[in-house]
Write a protein that holds these residues in place. Structure first.
Motif, PDB file in Angstrom:
ATOM      1  N   ILE A 117     -11.028  36.383  27.443  1.00 25.50           N
ATOM      2  CA  ILE A 117     -11.118  35.431  28.558  1.00 25.50           C
ATOM      3  C   ILE A 117     -11.979  36.055  29.652  1.00 25.50           C
ATOM      4  CG2 ILE A 117      -9.834  34.137  30.302  1.00 25.50           C
ATOM      5  CD1 ILE A 117      -7.387  34.324  28.381  1.00 25.50           C
ATOM      6  N   PRO A 118     -12.997  35.357  30.140  1.00 21.06           N
ATOM      7  CA  PRO A 118     -13.817  35.902  31.228  1.00 21.06           C
ATOM      8  C   PRO A 118     -12.971  36.105  32.496  1.00 21.06           C
ATOM      9  CG  PRO A 118     -14.887  34.006  30.200  1.00 21.06           C
ATOM     10  CD  PRO A 118     -13.489  34.054  29.677  1.00 21.06           C
ATOM     11  N   MET A 119     -13.133  37.271  33.124  1.00 17.03           N
ATOM     12  CA  MET A 119     -12.300  37.614  34.278  1.00 17.03           C
ATOM     13  C   MET A 119     -13.100  38.284  35.382  1.00 17.03           C
ATOM     14  SD  MET A 119      -8.788  39.078  32.694  1.00 17.03           S
ATOM     15  CE  MET A 119      -9.256  39.664  31.089  1.00 17.03           C
ATOM     16  N   ALA A 120     -12.611  38.045  36.597  1.00 20.00           N
ATOM     17  CA  ALA A 120     -13.135  38.739  37.769  1.00 20.00           C
ATOM     18  C   ALA A 120     -11.953  39.243  38.584  1.00 20.00           C
ATOM     19  CB  ALA A 120     -14.005  37.815  38.617  1.00 20.00           C
ATOM     20  N   VAL A 121     -12.175  40.342  39.264  1.00 20.11           N
ATOM     21  CA  VAL A 121     -11.164  40.894  40.154  1.00 20.11           C
ATOM     22  C   VAL A 121     -11.809  41.231  41.483  1.00 20.11           C
ATOM     23  CG1 VAL A 121     -11.487  43.269  39.283  1.00 20.11           C
ATOM     24  CG2 VAL A 121      -9.345  42.654  40.433  1.00 20.11           C
ATOM     25  N   MET A 122     -11.117  40.883  42.572  1.00 16.91           N
ATOM     26  CA  MET A 122     -11.569  41.305  43.893  1.00 16.91           C
ATOM     27  C   MET A 122     -10.396  42.020  44.560  1.00 16.91           C
ATOM     28  SD  MET A 122     -13.842  39.686  46.916  1.00 16.91           S
ATOM     29  CE  MET A 122     -13.138  38.095  46.978  1.00 16.91           C
ATOM     30  N   PRO A 123     -10.536  43.345  44.676  1.00 10.80           N
ATOM     31  CA  PRO A 123      -9.475  44.117  45.326  1.00 10.80           C
ATOM     32  C   PRO A 123      -9.292  43.732  46.789  1.00 10.80           C
ATOM     33  CG  PRO A 123     -10.913  45.553  44.076  1.00 10.80           C
ATOM     34  CD  PRO A 123     -11.583  44.209  44.156  1.00 10.80           C
ATOM     35  N   CYS A 124      -8.151  44.126  47.294  1.00 12.51           N
ATOM     36  CA  CYS A 124      -7.866  44.038  48.728  1.00 12.51           C
ATOM     37  C   CYS A 124      -7.093  45.296  49.075  1.00 12.51           C
ATOM     38  CB  CYS A 124      -7.058  42.785  49.049  1.00 12.51           C
ATOM     39  SG  CYS A 124      -6.773  42.584  50.824  1.00 12.51           S
ATOM     40  N   ALA A 183     -11.237  25.733  44.966  1.00  9.36           N
ATOM     41  CA  ALA A 183     -11.481  25.851  43.528  1.00  9.36           C
ATOM     42  C   ALA A 183     -11.410  24.480  42.844  1.00  9.36           C
ATOM     43  CB  ALA A 183     -10.472  26.811  42.897  1.00  9.36           C
ATOM     44  N   GLN A 184     -10.464  23.664  43.246  1.00 10.88           N
ATOM     45  CA  GLN A 184     -10.363  22.318  42.680  1.00 10.88           C
ATOM     46  C   GLN A 184     -11.610  21.502  43.005  1.00 10.88           C
ATOM     47  OE1 GLN A 184      -6.596  21.303  44.486  1.00 10.88           O
ATOM     48  NE2 GLN A 184      -5.476  21.654  42.578  1.00 10.88           N
ATOM     49  N   GLY A 185     -12.121  21.669  44.208  1.00  8.03           N
ATOM     50  CA  GLY A 185     -13.352  20.982  44.595  1.00  8.03           C
ATOM     51  C   GLY A 185     -14.557  21.421  43.784  1.00  8.03           C
ATOM     52  N   ARG A 186     -14.463  22.594  43.179  1.00  8.88           N
ATOM     53  CA  ARG A 186     -15.533  23.127  42.325  1.00  8.88           C
ATOM     54  C   ARG A 186     -15.323  22.735  40.857  1.00  8.88           C
ATOM     55  NH1 ARG A 186     -17.605  28.707  44.398  1.00  8.88           N
ATOM     56  NH2 ARG A 186     -17.166  28.629  46.621  1.00  8.88           N
ATOM     57  N   GLY A 187     -14.278  21.933  40.589  1.00 13.67           N
ATOM     58  CA  GLY A 187     -14.035  21.460  39.230  1.00 13.67           C
ATOM     59  C   GLY A 187     -13.030  22.255  38.418  1.00 13.67           C
ATOM     60  N   TRP A 188     -12.283  23.126  39.065  1.00 13.29           N
ATOM     61  CA  TRP A 188     -11.292  23.931  38.353  1.00 13.29           C
ATOM     62  C   TRP A 188      -9.923  23.274  38.392  1.00 13.29           C
ATOM     63  CZ3 TRP A 188     -12.714  27.890  35.409  1.00 13.29           C
ATOM     64  CH2 TRP A 188     -13.889  28.603  35.704  1.00 13.29           C
ATOM     65  N   ASP A 189      -9.214  23.318  37.277  1.00 18.87           N
ATOM     66  CA  ASP A 189      -7.787  23.034  37.206  1.00 18.87           C
ATOM     67  C   ASP A 189      -7.128  24.395  37.430  1.00 18.87           C
ATOM     68  OD1 ASP A 189      -5.219  22.084  36.654  1.00 18.87           O
ATOM     69  OD2 ASP A 189      -5.497  22.216  34.479  1.00 18.87           O
ATOM     70  N   ASP A 215     -17.327  31.973  43.840  1.00 19.55           N
ATOM     71  CA  ASP A 215     -18.686  31.913  43.313  1.00 19.55           C
ATOM     72  C   ASP A 215     -18.781  32.689  41.998  1.00 19.55           C
ATOM     73  OD1 ASP A 215     -19.474  30.464  45.561  1.00 19.55           O
ATOM     74  OD2 ASP A 215     -20.486  32.162  46.526  1.00 19.55           O
ATOM     75  N   ALA A 216     -18.141  33.849  41.953  1.00 20.58           N
ATOM     76  CA  ALA A 216     -18.204  34.686  40.746  1.00 20.58           C
ATOM     77  C   ALA A 216     -17.537  34.000  39.564  1.00 20.58           C
ATOM     78  CB  ALA A 216     -17.553  36.046  41.010  1.00 20.58           C
ATOM     79  N   VAL A 217     -16.376  33.389  39.784  1.00 20.26           N
ATOM     80  CA  VAL A 217     -15.715  32.748  38.647  1.00 20.26           C
ATOM     81  C   VAL A 217     -16.385  31.457  38.234  1.00 20.26           C
ATOM     82  CG1 VAL A 217     -13.468  33.844  38.963  1.00 20.26           C
ATOM     83  CG2 VAL A 217     -13.915  31.634  40.012  1.00 20.26           C
ATOM     84  N   ASP A 218     -17.106  30.838  39.146  1.00 23.40           N
ATOM     85  CA  ASP A 218     -17.838  29.621  38.766  1.00 23.40           C
ATOM     86  C   ASP A 218     -18.783  29.897  37.601  1.00 23.40           C
ATOM     87  OD1 ASP A 218     -16.653  27.855  40.507  1.00 23.40           O
ATOM     88  OD2 ASP A 218     -18.201  28.028  42.041  1.00 23.40           O
TER      89      ASP A 218
END
Length: 177
Positions: free
Chosen positions: A113-120, A26-32, A170-173
């Motif tokens: 706030i934009p959000m995504a969830v991926m269950p497990c 995620a950091q490599g994709r520009g996220w803090d 990818d989804a949160v990007d």
């Protein structure tokens, strides 16, 4: 490059043991990245918490702050809840905010706030009617749900299948733009 802030919120499921690599991706994709854990996930990663705090540059949180204490994290541009257990998904959909992670996302809906969830969840949990109802509730509240084709597909209990972290990132990007 402008850095965007991602709250990465994790439940206690086996993919949480890969979280350091996910933070780096995620950091490599520009996220803090600010990392939040359910109490059980924090217990599972107890020995890694100092290293994860150093990696993110923020305290790893699993509990609410005290009233009046300053926020330890910057404001979120996006939130990813993954891995999200059966319990976390259902508590969130019902608004049961006794755990920090669920409280953050329940409030995040109201803050827009934009959000995504991926269950497990394994295939046995996936048969419980509450899961589909809860995922439907979250979708109706505007949460991107990564479940089924194009997301997480339940496995048989005890079966080891790689968790699709790349799909979640990818989804949160696309969320925080």
């Amino acid at each position: 490059m402008t850095t965007r802030t991602l709250y990465l919120l994790c439940s206690a499921a086996p993919p949480v043991f890969d979280i350091a690599g996910v933070v780096e991706d995620a950091q490599g994709r520009g996220w803090d990245v600010c990392l939040g854990l359910t109490p059980t996930a924090a217990d599972w990663l107890e020995d890694s918490l100092p290293g994860l705090a150093a990696l993110t540059g923020h305290p790893v949180r699993s509990r609410y702050k005290r009233p009046g204490d300053p926020d330890a994290w910057p404001k979120a541009d996006a939130i990813l809840v993954a891995p999200a257990t059966f319990n976390t998904v259902n508590a969130w959909a019902l608004g049961l905010t006794d755990r920090f992670v669920v409280g953050v996302v329940a409030e995040g809906i109201g803050k827009g706030i934009p959000m995504a969830v991926m269950p497990c969840v394994n295939a046995a949990y996936a048969q419980h009617r509450a899961l589909d109802r809860s995922l439907g509730e979250l979708r109706e509240m505007g949460v991107v749900v990564l479940y089924g084709e194009g997301g997480f597909v339940p496995n048989r209990p005890g079966e080891k299948v790689p968790y699709p972290w790349g799909l979640a990132l990818d989804a949160v990007d696309g969320l925080g733009r």
